[in-house]
Design a protein around this motif. Structure first.
Motif, mmCIF file in Angstrom:
data_model
loop_
_atom_site.group_PDB
_atom_site.id
_atom_site.type_symbol
_atom_site.label_atom_id
_atom_site.label_comp_id
_atom_site.label_asym_id
_atom_site.label_seq_id
_atom_site.Cartn_x
_atom_site.Cartn_y
_atom_site.Cartn_z
ATOM 1 N N MET A 54 0.870 -1.177 0.000
ATOM 2 C CA MET A 54 0.000 0.000 0.000
ATOM 3 C C MET A 54 0.903 1.221 0.000
ATOM 4 O O MET A 54 1.867 1.289 0.760
ATOM 5 N N PHE A 55 0.572 2.171 -0.877
ATOM 6 C CA PHE A 55 1.395 3.374 -0.974
ATOM 7 C C PHE A 55 0.547 4.551 -1.411
ATOM 8 O O PHE A 55 -0.535 4.395 -1.962
ATOM 9 N N ASP A 56 1.056 5.732 -1.147
ATOM 10 C CA ASP A 56 0.403 6.980 -1.520
ATOM 11 C C ASP A 56 1.076 7.495 -2.789
ATOM 12 O O ASP A 56 2.289 7.706 -2.802
ATOM 13 N N MET A 57 0.302 7.714 -3.828
ATOM 14 C CA MET A 57 0.865 8.170 -5.107
ATOM 15 C C MET A 57 1.602 9.491 -4.977
ATOM 16 O O MET A 57 2.593 9.723 -5.665
ATOM 17 N N ASP A 58 1.130 10.356 -4.095
ATOM 18 C CA ASP A 58 1.762 11.667 -3.947
ATOM 19 C C ASP A 58 3.059 11.616 -3.160
ATOM 20 O O ASP A 58 3.798 12.596 -3.123
ATOM 21 N N GLU A 59 3.340 10.492 -2.507
ATOM 22 C CA GLU A 59 4.551 10.388 -1.694
ATOM 23 C C GLU A 59 5.703 9.699 -2.408
ATOM 24 O O GLU A 59 6.772 9.505 -1.832
ATOM 25 N N ILE A 60 5.505 9.350 -3.672
ATOM 26 C CA ILE A 60 6.593 8.792 -4.471
ATOM 27 C C ILE A 60 7.589 9.916 -4.735
ATOM 28 O O ILE A 60 7.196 11.025 -5.123
ATOM 29 N N LYS A 61 8.874 9.658 -4.505
ATOM 30 C CA LYS A 61 9.891 10.691 -4.710
ATOM 31 C C LYS A 61 9.831 11.204 -6.145
ATOM 32 O O LYS A 61 9.855 10.430 -7.099
ATOM 33 N N ILE A 83 -3.124 -1.799 -13.140
ATOM 34 C CA ILE A 83 -4.365 -1.690 -12.384
ATOM 35 C C ILE A 83 -4.051 -1.798 -10.893
ATOM 36 O O ILE A 83 -3.399 -2.748 -10.454
ATOM 37 N N TYR A 84 -4.541 -0.827 -10.142
ATOM 38 C CA TYR A 84 -4.405 -0.832 -8.688
ATOM 39 C C TYR A 84 -5.789 -0.813 -8.061
ATOM 40 O O TYR A 84 -6.762 -0.417 -8.694
ATOM 41 N N ILE A 85 -5.838 -1.188 -6.803
ATOM 42 C CA ILE A 85 -7.068 -1.102 -6.030
ATOM 43 C C ILE A 85 -6.970 0.158 -5.172
ATOM 44 O O ILE A 85 -6.002 0.317 -4.420
ATOM 45 N N PRO A 86 -7.963 1.068 -5.265
ATOM 46 C CA PRO A 86 -7.955 2.225 -4.355
ATOM 47 C C PRO A 86 -7.976 1.726 -2.914
ATOM 48 O O PRO A 86 -8.723 0.809 -2.576
ATOM 49 N N ALA A 87 -7.146 2.313 -2.064
ATOM 50 C CA ALA A 87 -6.977 1.782 -0.710
ATOM 51 C C ALA A 87 -7.513 2.705 0.375
ATOM 52 O O ALA A 87 -7.307 2.436 1.559
ATOM 53 N N PHE A 91 -8.107 2.037 5.390
ATOM 54 C CA PHE A 91 -7.715 2.778 6.583
ATOM 55 C C PHE A 91 -8.933 3.045 7.448
ATOM 56 O O PHE A 91 -10.045 3.214 6.944
ATOM 57 N N SER A 92 -8.720 3.144 8.738
ATOM 58 C CA SER A 92 -9.827 3.407 9.664
ATOM 59 C C SER A 92 -10.355 4.825 9.457
ATOM 60 O O SER A 92 -9.666 5.697 8.909
ATOM 61 N N ALA A 93 -11.575 5.049 9.927
ATOM 62 C CA ALA A 93 -12.184 6.382 9.846
ATOM 63 C C ALA A 93 -11.328 7.396 10.594
ATOM 64 O O ALA A 93 -11.163 8.537 10.139
ATOM 65 N N ARG A 96 -8.276 8.199 8.441
ATOM 66 C CA ARG A 96 -8.661 9.044 7.296
ATOM 67 C C ARG A 96 -8.988 10.460 7.735
ATOM 68 O O ARG A 96 -8.801 11.408 6.969
ATOM 69 N N ALA A 97 -9.461 10.624 8.968
ATOM 70 C CA ALA A 97 -9.755 11.965 9.486
ATOM 71 C C ALA A 97 -8.463 12.737 9.746
ATOM 72 O O ALA A 97 -8.423 13.958 9.597
ATOM 73 N N GLU A 98 -7.401 12.025 10.116
ATOM 74 C CA GLU A 98 -6.112 12.664 10.380
ATOM 75 C C GLU A 98 -5.381 13.045 9.104
ATOM 76 O O GLU A 98 -4.702 14.058 9.050
ATOM 77 N N LYS A 99 -5.520 12.201 8.073
ATOM 78 C CA LYS A 99 -4.799 12.426 6.828
ATOM 79 C C LYS A 99 -5.602 11.836 5.677
ATOM 80 O O LYS A 99 -6.075 10.702 5.759
ATOM 81 N N SER A 100 -5.709 12.572 4.597
ATOM 82 C CA SER A 100 -6.414 12.058 3.429
ATOM 83 C C SER A 100 -5.697 10.826 2.893
ATOM 84 O O SER A 100 -4.483 10.806 2.750
ATOM 85 N N ARG A 101 -6.455 9.812 2.600
ATOM 86 C CA ARG A 101 -5.912 8.580 2.027
ATOM 87 C C ARG A 101 -6.447 8.351 0.610
ATOM 88 O O ARG A 101 -6.383 7.248 0.092
ATOM 89 N N LEU A 102 -6.972 9.413 -0.005
ATOM 90 C CA LEU A 102 -7.567 9.277 -1.338
ATOM 91 C C LEU A 102 -6.558 8.891 -2.408
ATOM 92 O O LEU A 102 -6.915 8.338 -3.435
ATOM 93 N N ASN A 103 -5.284 9.190 -2.183
ATOM 94 C CA ASN A 103 -4.238 8.842 -3.148
ATOM 95 C C ASN A 103 -3.544 7.527 -2.809
ATOM 96 O O ASN A 103 -2.521 7.182 -3.398
#
Length: 130
Positions: A54-61, A83-87, A91-93, A96-103
């Protein structure tokens, strides 16, 4: 790990359960190699996952598509054959409230050859950084 995976590949994926000790060891080594290869290409740290990453697309160097909607990124990667699965909902609610996990994405690393894993990771890196 069977989502969108053809039946014969599902049998291979179950190998770590049904095969003998030696075959199970070989299968786990193959999956571990895929994991290390994928993480290396994308510059991801090993987070103790084996069968998926599991990784965040925006956090790739070097990622420069932070202004692109996650759905568009997924669509563009799919057009390129990855093809990836949105993840987000993995993450718990509270998380997700602390940090967006949409990416956040989930990449399944089982039932693919190292060549395919390398190709998928490179396509992902090229798209997100160029």
């Amino acid at each position: 790990h069977t989502t969108f995976v053809p039946g014969p590949s599902q049998y291979l994926g179950a190998a770590h359960i049904v095969l003998g000790t030696e075959e199970r060891h070989d299968y786990r080594e193959l999956v571990e190699g895929n994991h290390k290869l994928f993480n290396k290409i994308l510059g991801l740290k090993n987070k103790n996952n084996l069968y998926y990453v599991m990784f965040d697309m925006d956090e790739i160097k070097g990622a420069n598509k932070q202004d692109v909607a996650p759905e568009e990124k997924l669509t563009e990667l799919a057009r390129r054959g990855v093809i990836y699965i949105p993840a987000n909902l993995f993450f718990s609610a509270e998380d997700r409230a602390e940090k967006s996990r949409l990416n956040s994405l989930r990449a399944s690393l089982v039932n693919a050859s190292p060549e395919k894993i390398k190709e998928a990771a490179q396509i992902t890196l090229d798209y997100l950084t160029k």
